[in-house]
Design a protein around this motif. Structure first.
Motif, PDB file in Angstrom:
ATOM      1  N   LYS A 263      35.700  92.180 107.759  1.00  0.00           N
ATOM      2  CA  LYS A 263      35.625  90.953 108.550  1.00  0.00           C
ATOM      3  C   LYS A 263      37.017  90.472 108.932  1.00  0.00           C
ATOM      4  O   LYS A 263      37.229  89.962 110.046  1.00  0.00           O
ATOM      5  CB  LYS A 263      34.892  89.859 107.771  1.00  0.00           C
ATOM      6  N   ALA A 264      37.982  90.633 108.039  1.00  0.00           N
ATOM      7  CA  ALA A 264      39.352  90.183 108.312  1.00  0.00           C
ATOM      8  C   ALA A 264      39.941  90.902 109.522  1.00  0.00           C
ATOM      9  O   ALA A 264      40.660  90.298 110.335  1.00  0.00           O
ATOM     10  CB  ALA A 264      40.227  90.408 107.084  1.00  0.00           C
ATOM     11  N   GLU A 265      39.624  92.178 109.662  1.00  0.00           N
ATOM     12  CA  GLU A 265      40.176  92.960 110.772  1.00  0.00           C
ATOM     13  C   GLU A 265      39.290  92.939 112.018  1.00  0.00           C
ATOM     14  O   GLU A 265      39.756  93.280 113.117  1.00  0.00           O
ATOM     15  CB  GLU A 265      40.378  94.411 110.327  1.00  0.00           C
ATOM     16  N   ASN A 266      38.026  92.524 111.851  1.00  0.00           N
ATOM     17  CA  ASN A 266      37.069  92.557 112.966  1.00  0.00           C
ATOM     18  C   ASN A 266      36.239  91.276 113.029  1.00  0.00           C
ATOM     19  O   ASN A 266      35.006  91.327 113.022  1.00  0.00           O
ATOM     20  CB  ASN A 266      36.137  93.759 112.814  1.00  0.00           C
ATOM     21  N   PRO A 267      36.882  90.112 113.099  1.00  0.00           N
ATOM     22  CA  PRO A 267      36.117  88.855 113.048  1.00  0.00           C
ATOM     23  C   PRO A 267      35.124  88.699 114.203  1.00  0.00           C
ATOM     24  O   PRO A 267      34.012  88.203 114.002  1.00  0.00           O
ATOM     25  CB  PRO A 267      37.206  87.778 113.091  1.00  0.00           C
ATOM     26  N   GLU A 268      35.498  89.131 115.407  1.00  0.00           N
ATOM     27  CA  GLU A 268      34.590  88.987 116.544  1.00  0.00           C
ATOM     28  C   GLU A 268      33.379  89.908 116.400  1.00  0.00           C
ATOM     29  O   GLU A 268      32.258  89.537 116.763  1.00  0.00           O
ATOM     30  CB  GLU A 268      35.328  89.291 117.847  1.00  0.00           C
ATOM     31  N   ARG A 269      33.616  91.098 115.856  1.00  0.00           N
ATOM     32  CA  ARG A 269      32.512  92.028 115.633  1.00  0.00           C
ATOM     33  C   ARG A 269      31.534  91.449 114.624  1.00  0.00           C
ATOM     34  O   ARG A 269      30.315  91.573 114.788  1.00  0.00           O
ATOM     35  CB  ARG A 269      33.053  93.375 115.142  1.00  0.00           C
ATOM     36  N   TRP A 270      32.026  90.812 113.587  1.00  0.00           N
ATOM     37  CA  TRP A 270      31.141  90.244 112.562  1.00  0.00           C
ATOM     38  C   TRP A 270      30.289  89.112 113.130  1.00  0.00           C
ATOM     39  O   TRP A 270      29.174  88.878 112.668  1.00  0.00           O
ATOM     40  CB  TRP A 270      31.958  89.768 111.359  1.00  0.00           C
ATOM     41  N   GLU A 271      30.798  88.416 114.117  1.00  0.00           N
ATOM     42  CA  GLU A 271      29.974  87.416 114.802  1.00  0.00           C
ATOM     43  C   GLU A 271      28.928  88.097 115.674  1.00  0.00           C
ATOM     44  O   GLU A 271      27.749  87.758 115.641  1.00  0.00           O
ATOM     45  CB  GLU A 271      30.851  86.499 115.664  1.00  0.00           C
ATOM     46  N   GLU A 272      29.373  89.076 116.443  1.00  0.00           N
ATOM     47  CA  GLU A 272      28.494  89.734 117.410  1.00  0.00           C
ATOM     48  C   GLU A 272      27.305  90.425 116.749  1.00  0.00           C
ATOM     49  O   GLU A 272      26.209  90.455 117.312  1.00  0.00           O
ATOM     50  CB  GLU A 272      29.298  90.759 118.206  1.00  0.00           C
ATOM     51  N   TYR A 273      27.516  90.968 115.558  1.00  0.00           N
ATOM     52  CA  TYR A 273      26.459  91.725 114.889  1.00  0.00           C
ATOM     53  C   TYR A 273      25.610  90.861 113.961  1.00  0.00           C
ATOM     54  O   TYR A 273      24.809  91.387 113.185  1.00  0.00           O
ATOM     55  CB  TYR A 273      27.060  92.908 114.119  1.00  0.00           C
ATOM     56  N   SER A 274      25.751  89.569 114.055  1.00  0.00           N
ATOM     57  CA  SER A 274      24.968  88.651 113.240  1.00  0.00           C
ATOM     58  C   SER A 274      23.821  88.051 114.044  1.00  0.00           C
ATOM     59  O   SER A 274      23.975  87.750 115.233  1.00  0.00           O
ATOM     60  CB  SER A 274      25.867  87.527 112.712  1.00  0.00           C
ATOM     61  N   VAL A 275      22.692  87.863 113.399  1.00  0.00           N
ATOM     62  CA  VAL A 275      21.546  87.222 114.051  1.00  0.00           C
ATOM     63  C   VAL A 275      21.935  85.843 114.594  1.00  0.00           C
ATOM     64  O   VAL A 275      21.505  85.463 115.689  1.00  0.00           O
ATOM     65  CB  VAL A 275      20.364  87.093 113.060  1.00  0.00           C
ATOM     66  N   MET A 276      22.735  85.117 113.849  1.00  0.00           N
ATOM     67  CA  MET A 276      23.119  83.776 114.272  1.00  0.00           C
ATOM     68  C   MET A 276      23.752  83.797 115.654  1.00  0.00           C
ATOM     69  O   MET A 276      23.448  82.948 116.504  1.00  0.00           O
ATOM     70  CB  MET A 276      24.085  83.163 113.251  1.00  0.00           C
ATOM     71  N   TYR A 277      24.614  84.781 115.900  1.00  0.00           N
ATOM     72  CA  TYR A 277      25.252  84.912 117.212  1.00  0.00           C
ATOM     73  C   TYR A 277      24.264  85.448 118.244  1.00  0.00           C
ATOM     74  O   TYR A 277      24.214  84.961 119.384  1.00  0.00           O
ATOM     75  CB  TYR A 277      26.464  85.843 117.108  1.00  0.00           C
ATOM     76  N   GLN A 278      23.473  86.433 117.860  1.00  0.00           N
ATOM     77  CA  GLN A 278      22.533  87.041 118.803  1.00  0.00           C
ATOM     78  C   GLN A 278      21.458  86.067 119.273  1.00  0.00           C
ATOM     79  O   GLN A 278      20.826  86.300 120.304  1.00  0.00           O
ATOM     80  CB  GLN A 278      21.879  88.268 118.153  1.00  0.00           C
ATOM     81  N   SER A 279      21.275  84.968 118.537  1.00  0.00           N
ATOM     82  CA  SER A 279      20.277  83.972 118.956  1.00  0.00           C
ATOM     83  C   SER A 279      20.623  83.361 120.312  1.00  0.00           C
ATOM     84  O   SER A 279      19.751  82.793 120.983  1.00  0.00           O
ATOM     85  CB  SER A 279      20.147  82.872 117.895  1.00  0.00           C
ATOM     86  N   ASN A 280      21.881  83.501 120.745  1.00  0.00           N
ATOM     87  CA  ASN A 280      22.268  83.000 122.065  1.00  0.00           C
ATOM     88  C   ASN A 280      21.584  83.772 123.192  1.00  0.00           C
ATOM     89  O   ASN A 280      21.560  83.308 124.332  1.00  0.00           O
ATOM     90  CB  ASN A 280      23.789  83.095 122.242  1.00  0.00           C
TER      91      ASN A 280
END
Length: 274
Positions: free
Chosen positions: A187-204
């Motif tokens: 997550k430290a090296e890929n913070p945007e990826r960790w958002e993108e691959y989360s249901v919370m983000y995909q709910s958009n």
């Protein structure tokens, strides 16, 4: 013949009628072209299944460290639910900890493509199904709860309804858990990826009234807070959904009870769109 003999005969007949007319449970070998390997799945068909009728399908995903046999082994009452709701239930294998992503780090792990496309195509070809989003729902427990919503949000033309049981619907708070960094990088090296691959983000991605949604989580579950946050986000964005909570932890006791309500929810959906 005496009354005792008749009693034994009646009981034997009752036993035969009751226990020989249950749903059929099969383990099938499917093929993933994207991963170039065979993957097993359990398929439960109702006792009166015949090819002259099209059946709705519920895809029911297992959790982290589980496999395709978890649900039918630990919740055998799924057979009676398949009969009661006249539906096919499919329990695919999501590997030990794929989180049902097409991993950007592990080339051989493409479980979004497998469950969201390849498996659906296999089931529609092999079984007599309703071959449209109106005849498909997807849910699962824990990692599978995340996977079910993640797949449904990203494939709204494939699934008409979706659910989650104690789902890890926001992976952000758990950067060191359940091998997720193996599949996403840290997550430290890929913070945007960790958002993108989360249901919370995909709910958009959700379109109002496109998916029928049901989310369940026990109040003693370590995923309870992230489920509440997802519920609040959906409510804020005017996305209709059913949110069920009550006493319970991250346990099979909770999932065995909660899954029957989700299957009833899906049955009602399938009936409403016929």
């Amino acid at each position: 013949m005496n009354s005792k003999y008749y009693s034994i005969l009646a009981f034997t007949y009752f036993w035969l009628i009751t226990f020989t007319t249950l749903a059929s449970v099969d383990t099938v070998a499917t093929y993933s072209a994207s991963m170039q390997k065979e993957i097993k799945a359990v398929v439960i068909t109702p006792k009166d299944y015949n090819k002259s009728k099209d059946y709705p399908v519920v895809y029911l995903l297992h959790g982290y460290s589980g496999n395709y046999s978890d649900w039918i082994t630990k919740a055998p009452q799924l057979e009676s639910y398949a009969d009661q709701y006249d539906m096919i239930i499919v329990n695919p294998d999501g590997n030990f900890g794929s989180w049902y992503w097409d991993s950007p780090e592990v080339e051989s792990s493409k479980y979004e493509t497998y469950v969201g496309k390849e498996l659906v195509e296999f089931i529609d070809q092999k079984y007599s199904t309703v071959k449209s989003r109106e005849g498909r729902a997807i849910t699962g427990l824990s990692m599978g709860g995340h996977g079910a919503l993640y797949l449904a949000f990203r494939h709204q033309d494939t699934f008409g309804a979706a659910g989650s049981l104690s789902g890890g619907v926001d992976i952000g708070p758990f950067p060191e858990n359940w091998e997720m960094k193996k599949y996403l990088g840290t997550k430290a090296e890929n913070p945007e990826r960790w958002e993108e691959y989360s249901v919370m983000y995909q709910s958009n991605r959700l379109i109002t009234n496109k998916l029928k949604l049901i989310i369940s989580c026990g109040t003693e579950d370590f995923f309870y807070e992230v489920n509440v946050r997802l519920h609040e986000k959906l409510a804020y964005n005017n996305i209709p959904h059913t949110f069920i909570t009550g006493p319970g932890g991250h346990t099979w006791d909770y999932w065995r009870d909660a899954v029957q309500y989700q299957l009833l929810f899906f049955h009602d959906y399938f009936t409403s769109v016929k």
